[in-house]
Scaffold this active site. Sequence first.
Site, short mmCIF file in Angstrom:
data_model
loop_
_atom_site.label_atom_id
_atom_site.label_comp_id
_atom_site.label_asym_id
_atom_site.label_seq_id
_atom_site.Cartn_x
_atom_site.Cartn_y
_atom_site.Cartn_z
N MET A 1 0.83 -1.21 0.00
CA MET A 1 0.00 0.00 0.00
C MET A 1 0.87 1.26 0.00
SD MET A 1 -3.39 -0.40 0.20
CE MET A 1 -4.06 0.98 1.13
N VAL B 1 1.30 1.86 8.26
CA VAL B 1 1.77 0.68 9.00
C VAL B 1 0.57 0.08 9.72
CG1 VAL B 1 4.12 1.62 9.28
CG2 VAL B 1 2.42 2.07 11.05
N ALA C 1 -2.29 -0.89 12.22
CA ALA C 1 -2.86 -0.10 13.32
C ALA C 1 -2.37 -0.65 14.66
CB ALA C 1 -4.37 -0.16 13.26
N SER D 1 -8.98 4.09 1.56
CA SER D 1 -9.70 2.89 1.12
C SER D 1 -9.46 2.62 -0.35
CB SER D 1 -11.20 3.06 1.35
OG SER D 1 -11.88 1.89 0.93
N GLY D 2 -9.50 1.33 -0.66
CA GLY D 2 -9.38 0.92 -2.06
C GLY D 2 -8.33 -0.14 -2.29
N LYS E 1 -13.76 6.37 8.41
CA LYS E 1 -13.23 5.16 7.78
C LYS E 1 -13.72 3.91 8.53
CE LYS E 1 -10.83 2.57 4.95
NZ LYS E 1 -10.45 1.35 5.52
N HIS F 1 -17.14 3.37 7.39
CA HIS F 1 -17.03 2.84 6.01
C HIS F 1 -16.84 1.32 6.09
CE1 HIS F 1 -14.42 1.23 2.83
NE2 HIS F 1 -14.95 2.10 1.99
N ASN F 2 -15.92 0.90 6.95
CA ASN F 2 -15.64 -0.53 7.05
C ASN F 2 -16.81 -1.30 7.65
OD1 ASN F 2 -13.14 0.27 6.10
ND2 ASN F 2 -12.01 -1.10 7.43
N GLU G 1 -18.98 -1.79 4.92
CA GLU G 1 -18.33 -2.81 4.09
C GLU G 1 -18.67 -4.22 4.61
OE1 GLU G 1 -14.01 -2.11 3.32
OE2 GLU G 1 -13.69 -4.06 4.25
N TYR G 2 -18.57 -4.41 5.91
CA TYR G 2 -18.94 -5.71 6.51
C TYR G 2 -20.40 -6.03 6.17
CZ TYR G 2 -14.92 -6.43 9.72
OH TYR G 2 -13.68 -6.68 10.28
N LYS H 1 -10.27 -7.83 11.11
CA LYS H 1 -9.20 -7.12 11.84
C LYS H 1 -9.75 -6.13 12.86
CE LYS H 1 -6.51 -6.08 8.17
NZ LYS H 1 -6.92 -6.95 7.04
N ARG I 1 -19.55 -13.26 10.91
CA ARG I 1 -18.14 -13.68 10.76
C ARG I 1 -17.74 -14.53 11.96
NH1 ARG I 1 -14.33 -9.21 7.68
NH2 ARG I 1 -15.92 -8.44 6.25
N ARG J 1 -39.78 -3.34 33.41
CA ARG J 1 -38.67 -2.75 34.16
C ARG J 1 -39.18 -2.10 35.45
NH1 ARG J 1 -36.41 1.52 32.20
NH2 ARG J 1 -34.34 1.22 33.05
C1 6PG Z 1 -10.47 -0.62 2.49
C2 6PG Z 1 -10.61 -1.86 3.32
C3 6PG Z 1 -9.32 -2.14 4.02
C4 6PG Z 1 -9.18 -3.55 4.54
C5 6PG Z 1 -10.19 -3.90 5.60
C6 6PG Z 1 -10.37 -5.38 5.77
O1 6PG Z 1 -11.27 0.27 2.72
O2 6PG Z 1 -9.59 -0.57 1.63
O3 6PG Z 1 -11.61 -1.70 4.26
O4 6PG Z 1 -9.15 -1.16 5.01
O5 6PG Z 1 -9.24 -4.44 3.50
O6 6PG Z 1 -9.73 -3.36 6.79
O7 6PG Z 1 -10.95 -5.56 7.00
P1 6PG Z 1 -11.13 -6.96 7.68
O8 6PG Z 1 -9.79 -7.65 7.64
O9 6PG Z 1 -11.56 -6.63 9.06
O10 6PG Z 1 -12.14 -7.68 6.86
#
Ligand code: 6PG
Length: 471
Positions: free
Chosen positions: A16, A76, A78, A130-131, A184, A187-188, A191-192, A262, A289, A447
């Site tokens: 990267m 590097v 995280a 990202s990308g 970000k 975003h992730n 993504e999940y 991750k 997952r 409650r």
């Molecule tokens: C991105 C991805 C990138 C990475 C993920 C994978 O935007 O380019 O999100 O950051 O591929 O962190 O995440 P996992 O390993 O948790 O699936």
Amino acid sequence: MSDIQYDFGMVGLGTMGRALLLNMADHGFAVAGLDTDAGKVAALHSEGSGKPVKGFADAAEFVASIRKPRAIMMLVPAGAPVDSVIKTLVPHLEPGDFMIDGGNSYYRDTDRRAKELSTSGLGFIGMGVSGGEAGARRGPSMMPGGTTENYERIRPIVEAVAAKYDGEPCVALMGSGSAGHYVKTVHNGIEYGVMQLISEVFDVCQRSLGMSNAEIADAFAEWNDAELKSFLVQISVTVLRYKDEKTGGDLVDYISDKAKQKGTGKWTSQDAMDLGMPIPSIDVAVAAREMSGLKAERVEAAKVLPPTATAKPADKTAALADLRGALFTAMLICYSQGLALLKEASKEYGYGTNLETVAKVWRAGCIIRSEQLETIRAAYHANPDLANLLVDPEISKLILANEGSLRRAVTAAIQASVPVPSLSASIAYLDGYRSARLPANLIQGQRDLFGAHTYERLDAEGSFHTLWEKE
Ligand code: 6PG
């Protein structure tokens, strides 16, 4: 002092880091890289031959080679590696210099680092990138956070290298402090969610509709040419069509069904819970997952608990059309949850995040890019204070037109014992959000009965307690 002064420095010359530096060099910026791994420094030199690129193994020489005030980015892993790089570089830096963390860092770490560095007069930008490798090389989407002053100093370079959507760079300041890393992270999380939704549709296609990988890939390719145009649907086609060199079969059939992670998806869910924001489509994607990781237990359970419901749809064409509409609707719902979380986080953490800008930056270069993001951008443009995308006039029309597909697809999957946690959570979120009255009145009564926690009334102000069980 080196012969030329480089415009920008990069620490971490993995795939990267190198790809992003070469991208910068292609745009006319002179760039320096630092890595303790001599092989990576050599790789930068060979890949960057003929370009204004130089690799260093020594931190002092690297820092001295960069034009002041210095902008040095880290790519590097995280966590501890980021703190270790900062510790190595700080003695060589001068007030006014600043560092950019381009990794998937936890936003609270970003706040801490910014505070620590500011005591030495050093700036800090936490920037989501990202990308993947291809994005870094050809144009990533980038989400920086921090002060406008620091961002202005890197703006020319990041705008030059970013992905472009209709000529507009997919990078902009996401807000103050750790806003970049927060955006970000969300975003992730999305993504999940979207990855899980696509895999659920894939699962229903194979288990319930009996489709082959090739047939599913063809269907996805057709959807990707239309309203479901998105990077994640597009790459699913590539994965489903890939032939295994070893066996000649479909590679996807030989890949272990245990998904790794991750942490960014989990952080999204954890923080959403801390902020009291429901993002169930993402929560269950993280849980799915985790479920995938219980492989040995699942294999045993499959013997003890064979499915009793195995209904197959009578009309497969209609069922596939429903899955298409289901994916479209659930994806929109997933984005809506993530962006509603961002709105709340921006308020709570004082980021000042503009959601239209977020949608703009996500339209190209990043993993969750899709046609839907332009619709989403337009919604925030029309109403920047939109509480939730689902109530935007255009988006609500899309939802109302497609929710039947999502509902039928979820019902059919449940009848066939195919797990669809994220599709189900998405329709439940929609139904919850559109319910003027939810059964939380009963929860409040419970409650109050067992813990005297009190409740509020619809017809009067104040808190009330009832002696529910009169002797
Ligand atoms: C991105 C991805 C990138 C990475 C993920 C994978 O935007 O380019 O999100 O950051 O591929 O962190 O995440 P996992 O390993 O948790 O699936």
